[in-house]
Design an enzyme around this catalytic site. Structure first.
Site, PDB file in Angstrom:
ATOM      1  N   SER A  10      72.355  -6.570  95.489  1.00  0.00           N
ATOM      2  CA  SER A  10      72.395  -5.391  94.733  1.00  0.00           C
ATOM      3  C   SER A  10      73.665  -4.553  94.850  1.00  0.00           C
ATOM      4  O   SER A  10      74.442  -4.528  95.874  1.00  0.00           O
ATOM      5  CB  SER A  10      71.399  -4.446  95.556  1.00  0.00           C
TER       6      SER A  10
ATOM      7  N   ASP B  44      71.123   2.145  87.547  1.00  0.00           N
ATOM      8  CA  ASP B  44      71.318   2.211  88.921  1.00  0.00           C
ATOM      9  C   ASP B  44      72.851   2.045  89.172  1.00  0.00           C
ATOM     10  O   ASP B  44      73.176   0.899  89.636  1.00  0.00           O
ATOM     11  CB  ASP B  44      70.648   0.987  89.381  1.00  0.00           C
TER      12      ASP B  44
ATOM     13  N   HIS C  27      70.718   2.896  94.201  1.00  0.00           N
ATOM     14  CA  HIS C  27      69.653   2.678  95.405  1.00  0.00           C
ATOM     15  C   HIS C  27      70.726   2.052  96.705  1.00  0.00           C
ATOM     16  O   HIS C  27      70.240   2.724  97.594  1.00  0.00           O
ATOM     17  CB  HIS C  27      68.788   1.754  94.998  1.00  0.00           C
TER      18      HIS C  27
END
Length: 714
Positions: free
Chosen positions: A649, A220, A84
């Site tokens: 992240s 991810d 992402h």
């Protein structure tokens, strides 16, 4: 003894109560954290984590494109981050015919690595404390405006002194609400190329349904490579650039994780508000966040109608949609968590105790009105907070909220120009038009704009809305559909062709009367407006909040404090830690998930839970290679109790030896209050197991040459 007990009660909300709480400066690890970390399983010295003169872990961790974290995992500049985090770049490089977002991509060699138009990584070089220097320039008699001016002047000097003629980016940042200041030195690399990603069905498995949830089964991750000139210096993109040989890259462990293993995370957490007063929490829960959630959901729904009909539109809006969706669910989770745990009420008790201390004779002159001032600020800005979040939702989801204003200001500066200056400006404006309109889909933009104008005008009832929007609404019974359709048909901003035609024959009067320009100008003027009353409230609040934090720290000076996150490099440490058993998870213990559990969620052709045929076949054959856990299962995700937030992240999750065991990508929705208050029982970080990453690259994608670059520890 009573005084000590009072202090311990007062400051329970802001002191770290467990080793796993806190986002710590690397320069203070030796003094504040190293012994705790050793007891938990760290085997590195503080110097091996952060060193100015020698390579250390900090040299392998970069800020990725300003909003995420990434880590270097090979001597040739290979970078690993979340799927992402790379989403926007992957979408930009994709077409309906070569859809890397949907189908995945793996560069077969360096020549096949792809350059997005704009992507950079930022290396952290060093930091230092300049609190005494900066605060020595201010005094208690200054107004907030005078104080800010003096501080900004000193900051400019410090940044100039340390940038070495432009070689480095230097940033001076306030901490503890302006009670401390540190400068950070960075080096940016802008030639960053796309190496590979799994298909979206792996990289985004679970979609919005599983976002912020556990158990989780998401691969991810995505991969990039940093390039520099032949001497390893930052350079603009060139075919002659070579892969960067970093000072340090992380070894990658295949040993796996067990419950209670030590785990630390280095990264760039974006924003926490652990010192936020109770009034701020109440304002967010009841006024700001509900408006944020409603405006975001409306924008998502309008976008999705068009994205589902056209593959190109889906690609063009994929990144915007994903960003809006992520924070839509985050803010709703925060409303639920902060309400359920009565966080505002808990903090209000702490503030009441502080107010008692603050109004003792020795403290009253400086701190006596702090709580009253803070509470007054929130009571007078609640309706504004609701209004501002509806307006921000309009700006966040509609390109036409700000674009005509930005492009129109460019046209305004263009009118008086002549000669070479005008030629240069013409080229710049054409470039801006190409960029603005390159991925716009006008039917979608019309629907989003009309819907958001209606929501903003009808829901921001407690605070005066932008006047032109109010005028249009009153004339059309607050249905903006016809206005928007007519505006697009007649405006110079209604399409790329119209904007280009105007550039060839500009006219100041036409621009002045253009309805989309007037609308956008109205929105941006309202967004930036500040009344004298608001400026006064802001100044009073700024001073009071600073004194609140100062007073709390002064009352208990021997405690260990960590500053709120603000996108500067931090370290958080804790352990691999389970949640209570969950029947949705097939794993024996609820701190990890398995590929078998992922396959159990499979729904053929479902937008969120489809899986590639090859992955299903590999699972059926149990073809896991060297990446299986010793218990025989293929690991996917695992939990730690590290203290992270947005911006983390893509952060590396490291074991006690500093080896890469996973990368952080999410938190659990039960702990969504974590940006305001750390919950030692609920707080979890959700991580991709590095063994799953390597298995996808090697066994699923057949890109073993990428794994072979890494330093693998078995």
């Amino acid at each position: 003894m009573k005084k000590l007990i009072l202090f311990l009660t007062m400051f329970v909300m802001v002191l770290p109560v467990r080793a796993d709480e806190g986002m710590w400066f690397l320069m203070f690890i030796e003094r504040l954290n190293h012994r705790d970390m050793q007891k938990m399983g760290l085997q590195l010295t503080a110097e091996e984590i952060y060193s100015i003169n020698h390579h250390s872990l900090k040299d392998a961790v970069v800020q990725f494109n300003g909003g995420c974290t990434a880590e270097l995992i090979s001597k040739d500049g290979l970078v690993l981050t979340n799927h992402h985090c790379g989403y926007g770049a992957i979408a930009e490089l994709s077409t309906p015919e070569a859809n890397y977002l949907k189908d995945g991509y793996w560069a077969k060699d360096r020549s096949a690595e792809l350059k997005p138009s704009s992507l950079y990584v930022r290396f952290f070089v060093r930091m230092d404390d300049v609190s005494k220097r900066i605060l020595g320039k201010v005094n208690a008699n200054m107004t907030e405006a005078e104080r800010e001016k003096a501080i900004n002047q000193e900051i400019a000097l410090i940044e100039k002194e340390n940038n070495e003629g432009g070689k480095y980016t230097v940033s001076v940042r306030p901490f503890f609400q302006g009670n401390e200041y540190y400068y950070f030195v960075y080096q940016d690399y802008k030639d960053v190329r796309f190496v590979g990603t799994p298909p979206e069905s792996i990289g985004k498995f679970g979609g919005d349904t599983d976002n912020w949830e556990w158990p989780r089964h998401t691969g991810d991750f995505s991969m990039f490579r940093i390039y520099g000139d032949k001497d390893g210096n930052p350079a603009e993109y060139s075919a002659n650039n070579v892969p960067l040989h970093p000072k340090y890259h992380l070894p990658v462990s295949l040993k796996g994780v067990q419950e209670n293993d030590f785990a630390m995370i280095l990264g760039y957490p974006g924003r926490t508000n652990r010192w936020m007063p109770s009034g701020g929490i109440e304002q967010n829960v009841k006024f700001a966040y509900p408006a944020w959630v409603e405006a975001s959901k409306l924008g998502m729904d309008k976008m999705k109608v068009h994205m589902d009909k056209d593959a190109k539109v889906r690609l063009d809006y994929a990144s915007k949609y994903a960003q809006v969706a992520n924070y839509w669910k985050n803010r709703q989770g925060m409303i639920d968590a902060l309400t359920k745990h009565k966080t505002a009420a808990t903090k209000a008790k702490v503030e009441a105790d502080f107010n008692t201390w603050a109004n003792k004779p020795a403290n009253k002159e400086k701190y006596g009105t702090v709580i009253a001032t803070i509470n007054n600020y929130y009571s007078k800005t609640n309706e504004k907070a609701r209004h501002d979040n509806y307006l921000t939702g309009l700006l966040r989801t509609s390109n036409y909220a700000a674009m005509p204003y930005s492009l129109g200001k460019g046209f305004e500066s263009y009118f008086p120009m002549t000669g070479a200056e005008k030629d240069k400006m013409t080229a710049g404006l054409q470039e801006a038009i190409d960029e603005y309109y390159g991925s716009l889909y006008l039917p979608l933009e019309k629907d989003v704009l009309a819907a958001q104008l209606h929501l903003y005008a009808t829901k921001s009832t407690g605070y005066e809305i932008a006047p032109y929007i109010a005028e249009i609404g009153k004339a059309n019974n607050y249905d903006y559909t016809k206005f928007v359709n007519d505006a697009f048909a007649n405006s110079i901003f209604g399409s790329k062709e119209k904007a280009e035609a105007y550039l060839k024959n500009p006219n100041a009067e036409v621009l002045k009367n253009d309805v989309l320009y007037k609308l956008s100008n109205d929105i941006m003027t309202k967004y930036r407006a500040k009344t004298d009353e608001q400026a006064k409230l802001d100044a009073e609040f700024s001073k009071a909040f600073r004194l609140l934090v100062e007073g709390m720290r002064q009352a208990n000076p021997d405690a260990k404090y960590y500053p709120d996150a603000n996108s500067t490099l931090r370290l958080t440490y804790g352990k691999v830690r389970s949640l209570p058993k969950d029947k949705r998870n097939d794993a024996k213990k609820n701190y990890y998930t398995t590929l078998q559990g992922e396959v159990a969620k499979y729904k053929p052709n479902d937008e969120e839970f489809d899986l590639p045929k090859r992955l299903m076949e590999l699972n059926e054959k149990k073809d896991f290679g060297q990446y299986a856990d010793k218990a025989g299962y293929m690991p996917v995700n695992f939990l730690t109790d590290n203290d992270i937030t947005g911006g983390n992240s893509g952060s590396p999750v490291l074991n006690g030896k500093g080896e890469l065991i996973g990368l952080a990508f999410d938190g659990n929705i039960e702990a969504m209050a974590g940006d305001v208050i750390f919950d030692k029982d609920l707080q979890r970080t959700i991580n991709v197991d590095i063994r799953y990453v390597l298995w996808i690259i090697d066994k699923y994608a057949g890109a073993k040459h990428i794994v072979d670059e890494m330093t693998i520890v078995k």
